[in-house]
Scaffold this active site. Structure first.
Site, PDB file in Angstrom:
ATOM      1  N   ASP A 119       0.856  -1.194   0.000  1.00 52.08           N
ATOM      2  CA  ASP A 119       0.000   0.000   0.000  1.00 52.08           C
ATOM      3  C   ASP A 119       0.882   1.230   0.000  1.00 52.08           C
ATOM      4  O   ASP A 119       2.080   1.156   0.319  1.00 52.08           O
ATOM      5  CB  ASP A 119      -0.906  -0.018   1.259  1.00 52.08           C
ATOM      6  N   TYR A 161     -13.574   6.236 -13.235  1.00 53.55           N
ATOM      7  CA  TYR A 161     -13.570   5.054 -12.372  1.00 53.55           C
ATOM      8  C   TYR A 161     -14.337   3.909 -13.038  1.00 53.55           C
ATOM      9  O   TYR A 161     -13.857   2.780 -13.111  1.00 53.55           O
ATOM     10  CB  TYR A 161     -14.191   5.418 -11.018  1.00 53.55           C
ATOM     11  N   SER A 191     -15.670  -3.647  -9.922  1.00 51.87           N
ATOM     12  CA  SER A 191     -16.748  -2.978  -9.190  1.00 51.87           C
ATOM     13  C   SER A 191     -18.041  -3.203  -9.949  1.00 51.87           C
ATOM     14  O   SER A 191     -18.017  -3.421 -11.175  1.00 51.87           O
ATOM     15  CB  SER A 191     -16.456  -1.475  -9.132  1.00 51.87           C
ATOM     16  N   ASP A 209       3.665   1.599  -4.622  1.00 50.78           N
ATOM     17  CA  ASP A 209       2.698   2.331  -5.450  1.00 50.78           C
ATOM     18  C   ASP A 209       2.428   1.456  -6.665  1.00 50.78           C
ATOM     19  O   ASP A 209       3.303   1.277  -7.521  1.00 50.78           O
ATOM     20  CB  ASP A 209       3.293   3.685  -5.856  1.00 50.78           C
ATOM     21  N   VAL A 210       1.221   0.912  -6.747  1.00 47.87           N
ATOM     22  CA  VAL A 210       0.940  -0.075  -7.802  1.00 47.87           C
ATOM     23  C   VAL A 210       0.911   0.536  -9.204  1.00 47.87           C
ATOM     24  O   VAL A 210       0.916  -0.192 -10.194  1.00 47.87           O
ATOM     25  CB  VAL A 210      -0.377  -0.850  -7.550  1.00 47.87           C
ATOM     26  N   LYS A 232     -12.826   0.250 -14.212  1.00 47.61           N
ATOM     27  CA  LYS A 232     -13.284  -1.031 -13.655  1.00 47.61           C
ATOM     28  C   LYS A 232     -13.826  -1.955 -14.751  1.00 47.61           C
ATOM     29  O   LYS A 232     -13.725  -3.185 -14.646  1.00 47.61           O
ATOM     30  CB  LYS A 232     -14.331  -0.771 -12.566  1.00 47.61           C
TER      31      LYS A 232
HETATM   32  N1  LIG Z   1     -16.239  -0.070  -1.087  1.00 46.56           N
HETATM   33  C1  LIG Z   1     -17.023  -0.365  -2.113  1.00 46.56           C
HETATM   34  O1  LIG Z   1     -18.250  -0.285  -2.036  1.00 46.56           O
HETATM   35  C2  LIG Z   1     -16.435  -0.826  -3.428  1.00 46.56           C
HETATM   36  C3  LIG Z   1     -17.318  -1.000  -4.486  1.00 46.56           C
HETATM   37  C4  LIG Z   1     -16.828  -1.424  -5.697  1.00 46.56           C
HETATM   38  C5  LIG Z   1     -15.479  -1.723  -5.840  1.00 46.56           C
HETATM   39  N2  LIG Z   1     -14.634  -1.545  -4.789  1.00 46.56           N
HETATM   40  C6  LIG Z   1     -13.225  -1.873  -5.024  1.00 46.56           C
HETATM   41  O2  LIG Z   1     -12.683  -2.542  -3.912  1.00 46.56           O
HETATM   42  C7  LIG Z   1     -11.285  -2.226  -3.808  1.00 46.56           C
HETATM   43  C8  LIG Z   1     -10.965  -1.731  -2.414  1.00 46.56           C
HETATM   44  O3  LIG Z   1     -11.656  -0.508  -2.180  1.00 46.56           O
HETATM   45  P1  LIG Z   1     -12.036   0.022  -0.729  1.00 46.56           P
HETATM   46  O4  LIG Z   1     -13.479   0.342  -0.763  1.00 46.56           O
HETATM   47  O5  LIG Z   1     -11.513  -0.881   0.305  1.00 46.56           O
HETATM   48  O6  LIG Z   1     -11.256   1.438  -0.750  1.00 46.56           O
HETATM   49  P2  LIG Z   1     -10.216   2.094   0.285  1.00 46.56           P
HETATM   50  O7  LIG Z   1     -10.020   3.485  -0.214  1.00 46.56           O
HETATM   51  O8  LIG Z   1     -10.679   1.876   1.682  1.00 46.56           O
HETATM   52  O9  LIG Z   1      -8.899   1.219   0.057  1.00 46.56           O
HETATM   53  C9  LIG Z   1      -8.077   1.347  -1.073  1.00 46.56           C
HETATM   54  C10 LIG Z   1      -6.649   1.112  -0.638  1.00 46.56           C
HETATM   55  O10 LIG Z   1      -5.814   1.224  -1.799  1.00 46.56           O
HETATM   56  C11 LIG Z   1      -4.669   1.977  -1.445  1.00 46.56           C
HETATM   57  N3  LIG Z   1      -4.101   2.602  -2.624  1.00 46.56           N
HETATM   58  C12 LIG Z   1      -4.560   3.676  -3.324  1.00 46.56           C
HETATM   59  N4  LIG Z   1      -3.714   3.989  -4.310  1.00 46.56           N
HETATM   60  C13 LIG Z   1      -2.693   3.092  -4.249  1.00 46.56           C
HETATM   61  C14 LIG Z   1      -1.519   2.908  -4.998  1.00 46.56           C
HETATM   62  N5  LIG Z   1      -1.198   3.713  -6.028  1.00 46.56           N
HETATM   63  N6  LIG Z   1      -0.695   1.881  -4.664  1.00 46.56           N
HETATM   64  C15 LIG Z   1      -0.995   1.069  -3.616  1.00 46.56           C
HETATM   65  N7  LIG Z   1      -2.084   1.225  -2.857  1.00 46.56           N
HETATM   66  C16 LIG Z   1      -2.928   2.220  -3.171  1.00 46.56           C
HETATM   67  C17 LIG Z   1      -5.194   3.012  -0.452  1.00 46.56           C
HETATM   68  O11 LIG Z   1      -4.141   3.583   0.311  1.00 46.56           O
HETATM   69  C18 LIG Z   1      -6.143   2.171   0.375  1.00 46.56           C
HETATM   70  O12 LIG Z   1      -5.484   1.549   1.443  1.00 46.56           O
HETATM   71  C19 LIG Z   1     -11.004  -1.203  -4.911  1.00 46.56           C
HETATM   72  O13 LIG Z   1     -10.507  -1.881  -6.045  1.00 46.56           O
HETATM   73  C20 LIG Z   1     -12.367  -0.619  -5.206  1.00 46.56           C
HETATM   74  O14 LIG Z   1     -12.455  -0.080  -6.497  1.00 46.56           O
HETATM   75  C21 LIG Z   1     -15.083  -1.081  -3.594  1.00 46.56           C
END
Ligand SMILES: NC(=O)c1ccc[n+]([C@@H]2O[C@H](COP(=O)([O-])OP(=O)(O)OC[C@H]3O[C@@H](n4cnc5c(N)ncnc54)[C@H](O)[C@@H]3O)[C@@H](O)[C@H]2O)c1
Length: 269
Positions: free
Chosen positions: A38, A154, A141, A61-62, A158
């Site tokens: 992360d 976004y 997503s 950083d991915v 996705k």
């Molecule tokens: N929460 C939802 O309802 C939801 C819905 C659809 C999809 N998603 C997907 O689920 C996944 C997780 O999302 P979440 O809701 O836990 O969000 P979140 O923001 O809580 O977590 C995302 C994490 O990714 C890290 N991150 C961001 N940029 C980065 C980078 N360049 N390199 C490494 N790490 C990085 C952030 O620091 C964070 O810890 C994502 O792919 C998101 O698109 C979530």
């Protein structure tokens, strides 16, 4: 089940927060060793320290393929292998109408959400192909399945993850590498607030409450989802219960992407 992932080594990108954190905790509970990758170093280090010597934090950083290559190499060096890669890290786009959007976030969002997933899949697969296979899980997503207004970049990112996942599944099957996607929907995590940058705390609270109410109205299952709901799906793909499953997209969204709730009107009298 307990110890479903015994002996396995996993990487979870974006593992310091939200759904990624839920996956890290579930995988550790099931006997896996996990590398949390992360950009949030404090949160990631704290989580890894709390989990003990079965977890490591790697600041990554991915959106930078070189850092992903280093992440895979570190994981193999420290834990002796890599069996499961969860490409979960993502960022949302700011909530703007298309006509008002200068698209200046395009490269940043695509860099994390698409290039990060592609490089993570490629580099994990390079190791897995030489070492008997593995499981790659990409987080998409319901926004990549269903069209809708707002957060256009976004949604596009996705949708790209879905097509990439299916294509990689076909190409990597010959190496016993399975590639599947999970499509969460409306799981309360910090990501929604992040798409509303610029709002004050009260405005943000109101905004989130309004969006969550709208999601609940449309969702067949009324309770809110949790990171562990998504982690259970990841566990299924990661472990030995899904050896014949590849190229799929599994929504974990309380039925949202299946269709809107229709409320038939009561007949009078
Ligand atoms: N929460 C939802 O309802 C939801 C819905 C659809 C999809 N998603 C997907 O689920 C996944 C997780 O999302 P979440 O809701 O836990 O969000 P979140 O923001 O809580 O977590 C995302 C994490 O990714 C890290 N991150 C961001 N940029 C980065 C980078 N360049 N390199 C490494 N790490 C990085 C952030 O620091 C964070 O810890 C994502 O792919 C998101 O698109 C979530």
């Amino acid at each position: 089940m307990v110890n479903e992932l015994k002996g396995k080594v996993a990487i979870v990108t974006g593992g310091a927060s939200g759904i990624g954190r839920g996956i890290v905790e579930r995988f550790v509970a099931e006997g896996s060793r996990v590398v949390i990758a992360d950009v949030e170093a404090d949160k990631g280090q704290e989580l890894a320290a709390g989990l003990g010597d079965v977890a490591l934090f790697s600041r990554t950083d991915v959106s930078d393929p070189e850092q992903i290559g280093a992440l895979v190499a570190t994981t193999v060096e420290k834990f002796g292998g890599l069996h499961v890669m969860v490409n979960n890290a993502a960022v949302s786009s700011p909530l703007r109408r298309l006509l008002d959007d200068d698209l200046s976030d395009f490269h940043r969002i695509m860099g994390v959400n698409v290039l990060g997933v592609m490089a993570g899949t490629r580099d994990a697969a390079r190791h897995m192909a030489e070492n008997g296979g593995g499981s790659i899980i990409n987080l998409t997503s319901i926004g990549g399945i269903q069209a809708g207004g707002g957060v256009m970049i976004y949604r596009a990112s996705k949708a790209a993850v879905i097509q990439f996942t299916k294509s990689a599944a076909i190409e990597l099957a010959r190496y016993e590498i399975r590639v599947n996607a999970i499509a969460p929907g409306s799981i309360p995590t910090p990501i929604l607030g992040k798409s509303a940058a610029g709002m004050g705390p009260e405005q943000l609270k109101e905004f989130e409450a309004k969006i969550r109410q709208g999601m609940r109205d449309d969702r067949p299952l009324k309770r809110e989802g949790t990171p562990d709901d998504v982690a259970q799906a990841a566990l299924y793909f990661a472990g030995d219960r899904s050896p014949y499953v590849t190229g799929t997209v599994l929504p974990v969204d309380g039925g949202t992407s299946t269709g809107k709730v229709v409320r038939p009107r009561r007949s009078e009298g």
